[in-house]
Scaffold this active site. Sequence first.
Site, mmCIF file in Angstrom:
data_model
loop_
_atom_site.group_PDB
_atom_site.id
_atom_site.type_symbol
_atom_site.label_atom_id
_atom_site.label_comp_id
_atom_site.label_asym_id
_atom_site.label_seq_id
_atom_site.Cartn_x
_atom_site.Cartn_y
_atom_site.Cartn_z
ATOM 1 C CD GLU A 44 14.418 89.869 -67.652
ATOM 2 O OE1 GLU A 44 15.247 89.575 -68.819
ATOM 3 O OE2 GLU A 44 14.143 88.952 -66.997
ATOM 4 C CE LYS A 134 16.655 84.333 -68.884
ATOM 5 N NZ LYS A 134 17.359 85.328 -69.442
#
Length: 209
Positions: A44, A134
């Site tokens: 990411e 998340k």
Amino acid sequence: MTTAEWFNRDFFRVPVIAVLRGLDPATTVEYAQNAWAAGVEHVEVPIQTPDAIASLKAAVQAASQQGRKVGAGTVNTFEQLEAAASAGISFTVSPGLNPEIVAESIRRRIPHLPGVATASEILQAQRLGLTWLKAFPASELGPVWVRAMLSPFPDINFVATGGMTLDNAEEMLNAGARAVGLSSAFASPQSSQRVASFMETHTASRDSF
């Protein structure tokens, strides 16, 4: 393929993702290469500022040569989502839950991982059809929070990011998180090897279920 199907297939196999924030393009690729060499499959690159797009694009290009996946993090606006999509990302991540970003990601068929920190946000995410979320900021929420949230929400899969290191990652995975996001652990091949050893242990424990 739905977002849930994509995450179930890709994120369950390896319990670590690399989160490479605030690095120039060359350093981003260096860290990403270290992560891939360690067995990490997903990287990411947060794009909280426009100059981070160059690092994202560099990582995407490097990943395409190895069959790896790169996502864009800190996707908070439609403009950031468009920039990420144009860069060729495989998934997006946000620090919070924005229903409009979720809807647009679904429309574009881009797997999206929004951040949550409360039961109310998890409920809202469920109403939007999301099962992968998340936990952010994970180091502040801690493993107690993960255990507490999994009790009423057993079908939710948490990816813990924000302040995670090899020193607290195991505790978070043992609490029930499905993956953790690490950053500085990929600064060198030597430190990345520690991640590889860590993943071997936790991947083996998953395979035993």
